[in-house]
Scaffold this active site. Structure first.
Site, short mmCIF file in Angstrom:
data_model
loop_
_atom_site.label_atom_id
_atom_site.label_comp_id
_atom_site.label_asym_id
_atom_site.label_seq_id
_atom_site.Cartn_x
_atom_site.Cartn_y
_atom_site.Cartn_z
N GLU A 250 6.54 -22.13 -5.53
CA GLU A 250 6.27 -22.46 -4.12
C GLU A 250 5.22 -23.57 -4.01
OE1 GLU A 250 5.23 -18.87 -2.04
OE2 GLU A 250 7.02 -17.85 -2.76
N ARG B 50 7.72 -11.46 -4.78
CA ARG B 50 7.20 -12.67 -5.41
C ARG B 50 8.36 -13.37 -6.09
NH1 ARG B 50 3.39 -12.36 -2.66
NH2 ARG B 50 1.20 -12.09 -3.24
N HIS C 191 8.11 -18.33 2.82
CA HIS C 191 7.12 -17.26 2.56
C HIS C 191 6.41 -16.84 3.85
CE1 HIS C 191 4.38 -15.43 -0.78
NE2 HIS C 191 4.50 -14.62 0.26
N VAL C 192 7.20 -16.28 4.77
CA VAL C 192 6.66 -15.90 6.08
C VAL C 192 6.61 -14.38 6.28
CG1 VAL C 192 7.33 -18.05 7.23
CG2 VAL C 192 8.98 -16.15 7.14
N GLY C 193 6.74 -13.62 5.18
CA GLY C 193 6.81 -12.16 5.28
C GLY C 193 5.78 -11.55 6.22
N ASP D 68 12.51 -15.15 0.62
CA ASP D 68 11.30 -15.56 1.33
C ASP D 68 10.27 -16.11 0.35
OD1 ASP D 68 9.58 -15.79 3.60
OD2 ASP D 68 8.55 -13.94 3.00
N LEU E 108 9.44 1.21 -4.18
CA LEU E 108 9.37 2.06 -2.98
C LEU E 108 7.90 2.44 -2.77
CD1 LEU E 108 11.25 3.42 -0.82
CD2 LEU E 108 11.08 5.50 -2.19
N GLY E 109 7.07 1.40 -2.59
CA GLY E 109 5.66 1.62 -2.30
C GLY E 109 5.43 1.58 -0.80
N ARG E 110 4.28 1.05 -0.41
CA ARG E 110 3.93 1.01 1.02
C ARG E 110 4.96 0.22 1.82
NH1 ARG E 110 -1.66 0.01 -1.59
NH2 ARG E 110 -0.43 -1.72 -2.37
N ILE E 111 5.28 -1.00 1.37
CA ILE E 111 6.22 -1.84 2.14
C ILE E 111 7.65 -1.36 1.93
CG2 ILE E 111 7.04 -4.19 2.56
CD1 ILE E 111 4.34 -5.20 1.40
N ARG F 223 9.06 2.82 -11.55
CA ARG F 223 8.80 3.48 -12.84
C ARG F 223 8.66 4.99 -12.66
NH1 ARG F 223 3.89 -0.37 -14.04
NH2 ARG F 223 3.64 0.27 -11.89
O1 A2R Z 1 6.67 1.71 -10.66
P1 A2R Z 1 5.86 2.53 -9.73
O2 A2R Z 1 6.22 3.97 -9.73
O3 A2R Z 1 4.38 2.24 -9.81
O4 A2R Z 1 6.33 2.04 -8.25
C1 A2R Z 1 5.90 0.82 -7.68
C2 A2R Z 1 6.87 -0.33 -7.95
N1 A2R Z 1 6.61 -1.02 -9.22
C3 A2R Z 1 7.54 -1.21 -10.17
N2 A2R Z 1 8.83 -0.86 -10.24
C4 A2R Z 1 9.51 -1.18 -11.36
N3 A2R Z 1 8.97 -1.83 -12.42
C5 A2R Z 1 7.67 -2.22 -12.39
N4 A2R Z 1 7.12 -2.85 -13.44
C6 A2R Z 1 6.89 -1.89 -11.23
N5 A2R Z 1 5.61 -2.11 -10.86
C7 A2R Z 1 5.45 -1.57 -9.64
O5 A2R Z 1 6.62 -1.25 -6.86
C8 A2R Z 1 5.98 0.91 -6.17
O6 A2R Z 1 7.15 1.62 -5.80
C9 A2R Z 1 6.12 -0.54 -5.72
C10 A2R Z 1 4.80 -1.19 -5.32
O7 A2R Z 1 4.29 -0.52 -4.21
P2 A2R Z 1 2.81 -0.81 -3.65
O8 A2R Z 1 1.85 -0.88 -4.78
O9 A2R Z 1 2.56 0.18 -2.55
O10 A2R Z 1 2.88 -2.28 -3.11
P3 A2R Z 1 3.25 -2.78 -1.62
O11 A2R Z 1 2.07 -2.70 -0.74
O12 A2R Z 1 4.51 -2.13 -1.17
O13 A2R Z 1 3.50 -4.32 -1.92
C11 A2R Z 1 4.47 -4.75 -2.89
C12 A2R Z 1 4.44 -6.25 -3.07
C13 A2R Z 1 3.06 -6.90 -3.13
O14 A2R Z 1 2.47 -6.78 -4.39
C14 A2R Z 1 3.36 -8.34 -2.79
O15 A2R Z 1 3.70 -9.06 -3.94
C15 A2R Z 1 4.59 -8.25 -1.91
O16 A2R Z 1 5.03 -6.88 -1.97
O17 A2R Z 1 4.23 -8.56 -0.60
#
Ligand code: A2R
Length: 328
Positions: A261, A232, A279-281, A256, A152-155, A175
């Site tokens: 890939e 991914r 992979h057209v996200g 996607d 639940l990050g930016r996207i 986490r």
């Molecule tokens: O775990 P947290 O509290 O850091 O939350 C992040 C979560 N996350 C994980 N959840 C469970 N287990 C993990 N090992 C883990 N690592 C990270 O993923 C947070 O809720 C989310 C990532 O959010 P953002 O860093 O804001 O990334 P965004 O911009 O939403 O993009 C996510 C991915 C990219 O890395 C590309 O691979 C794809 O979407 O386009």
């Protein structure tokens, strides 16, 4: 004064290279022979790498003693060894935020296609099936569903906001909890999979999340379960997913992204109850232009001001040591 040399492992859109070319010299590695690539004249001049899909590991970074910045095209930077870069005081940047809406839109589109079998329905019409009989009813719909966001990050937040008007229950696994959101947090992914019947995967790739969605999670999701992946391919154990889809452990999947890939397993290509996208996200002209601009602006700003616009967390503390090296 000599312009800094920027190394490009793979081709980039002109929207990245045009602004860079005004300030830097670009070394297009795929056009160069091995001897030119490894010549001291090149190795000693490279100060930046800009990459779209080309892996940047320790071996590549260690070739360039003056390397200061690696700019990654895309928010996911699992192809860059960011921790290794941080050890060498090399800045790494990515392209967050500018693609949030596009990827969130794609996730919702893929979910609707999957849950209502819309890809299969379109193939049915084109093949002339409708003239003989109506298309089959989809076994489930969005009505009464519970959605679990893996991330639940930016996207992920953009996806959750789009899901609210559907009236579905929303939960998430990450986490750390995000108390500013009204959704239920599950620190345990299997427990969330048991509670929901749709999983939408939107976490970063890399070793920490490799095969996070495994046979146990799919089993917990159950026979009405649907998995959507816009993150991914590495986050899902693809073989476990294929087994779960074949044996009815889950109902369907919308993907996607894939582990290898652009190659998609034949097992998936043969299935009608999966929706497969190449992979057209983020792949629209306006969004890719915004990403291109941010890639170029990160490099330009780094050399102009000594700071990057969107550093990744591993290198956010790094500032340029040598100060500006070129003037217009
Ligand atoms: O775990 P947290 O509290 O850091 O939350 C992040 C979560 N996350 C994980 N959840 C469970 N287990 C993990 N090992 C883990 N690592 C990270 O993923 C947070 O809720 C989310 C990532 O959010 P953002 O860093 O804001 O990334 P965004 O911009 O939403 O993009 C996510 C991915 C990219 O890395 C590309 O691979 C794809 O979407 O386009």
């Amino acid at each position: 004064m000599t312009k800094p040399l920027i190394y490009l492992p793979k081709p980039l859109p002109p929207a990245v290279t045009d602004p860079l070319e005004q300030k830097f010299e670009l070394f297009r590695a795929w056009q160069a022979g091995a001897s030119e690539q490894h010549s001291p004249a090149i190795k000693e001049r490279v100060q930046g790498i800009v990459t779209l899909g080309g892996r940047v590991d320790q071996a590549l970074m260690s070739r360039f003693p003056r390397l200061e910045i690696v700019a990654n095209y895309g928010v996911g930077y699992d192809i860059v060894d960011a921790a290794g870069a941080a050890e060498r005081s090399i800045m790494v940047t990515n392209t967050p935020d500018v693609l949030n809406d596009e990827v969130a839109d794609t996730a919702i589109g893929l979910l609707l296609m999957t849950i209502r079998n819309l890809g299969e329905a379109e193939r049915y019409l084109r093949a002339g099936g409708w003239e003989s009989a109506p298309f089959r009813l989809s076994p489930v719909s969005m009505r009464g569903r519970k959605v679990g966001l893996v991330g639940l990050g930016r996207i992920g937040t953009g996806i959750a906001e789009r899901l609210v008007p559907f009236g579905v229950e929303i939960a998430y696994h990450s986490r750390s909890p995000r108390p500013e959101h009204p959704f239920q947090h599950f620190p345990d992914l299997v427990a969330m999979a048991r509670h929901v019947n749709i999983l939408i995967v939107i976490v970063p790739g890399g070793e920490q999340t490799r095969h996070l969605i495994n046979a146990e999670v799919l089993d917990a999701l159950g026979t009405t379960g649907i998995v959507i992946n816009v993150a991914r391919g590495s986050v899902i154990d693809e073989q476990a997913l294929i087994t779960a889809l074949k044996s009815g452990i889950i109902l369907g999947a919308g993907l996607d992204v894939f582990e290898n890939e652009p190659y998609v397993p034949a097992d998936l290509l043969e299935m009608d109850h999966v929706v497969l996208l190449p992979h057209v996200g983020s792949a629209s002209v306006p969004t890719r232009n915004a990403m291109s601009q941010l890639v170029a602006d990160n490099v330009i700003t780094w050399f102009d001001t000594g700071k990057a616009l969107t550093p990744v967390s591993e290198t956010a503390h790094i500032v340029r040591r040598t100060g500006p090296v070129h003037k217009d």
